[in-house]
Enzyme design. Structure first.
Site, PDB file in Angstrom:
ATOM      1  N   CYS A  45      55.189 -31.000  63.248  1.00  0.00           N
ATOM      2  CA  CYS A  45      55.565 -29.926  64.175  1.00  0.00           C
ATOM      3  C   CYS A  45      56.572 -30.424  65.213  1.00  0.00           C
ATOM      4  O   CYS A  45      56.249 -31.284  66.039  1.00  0.00           O
ATOM      5  CB  CYS A  45      54.279 -29.418  64.849  1.00  0.00           C
ATOM      6  N   CYS A  48      55.544 -29.899  68.850  1.00  0.00           N
ATOM      7  CA  CYS A  48      54.468 -30.843  69.198  1.00  0.00           C
ATOM      8  C   CYS A  48      55.052 -32.193  69.580  1.00  0.00           C
ATOM      9  O   CYS A  48      54.612 -32.825  70.542  1.00  0.00           O
ATOM     10  CB  CYS A  48      53.500 -31.018  68.030  1.00  0.00           C
TER      11      CYS A  48
END
Length: 120
Positions: A45, A48
């Site tokens: 991600c 993230c």
């Protein structure tokens, strides 16, 4: 290494994020600390990854514990918290879940969120 007075287990430093290795570990971290910000993340991600340095700074600069749960490694735990997108932030105060946010929050907002639950 210091040990926890209650369990006799090693105490992990809270000036850096704590990587959670399962539901029991998360429960221990939540019950042992006043405020815990849990980051449900995935290694693939992009948002993230952008959040990592922010969370590392908050772990070092605040009294809260920053915990990280890899949703790919801990799918049942992510499902237990209703995580459908990453990153998802879950805030615990005094052992109770008090907030949940999906998506990247800016550092000032995360700091305010943590400080709203920490006692001086």
């Amino acid at each position: 290494m210091a040990t926890d007075a209650h369990s006799g287990s090693p105490v992990q430093s809270t000036d850096e994020p704590v990587y959670i290795d399962g539901g029991a570990h998360l429960q221990d971290v939540v019950s042992d600390h006043e405020v815990v910000l849990v980051d449900f993340f995935a290694t693939w991600c992009g948002p993230c990854k952008m959040l990592d340095p922010v969370l590392e700074g908050l772990a070092d600069e605040t009294d809260a514990v920053i915990a990280k749960v890899d949703v790919d490694q801990h799918q049942p735990l992510a499902a237990e918290f209703g995580v459908r997108g990453v990153p998802t932030m879950v805030v615990f105060a005094n052992g109770e879940q008090v907030e949940q946010h999906v998506g990247v929050l800016p550092e000032p907002q995360l700091r305010t969120l943590i400080e709203g639950y920490t006692s001086e």
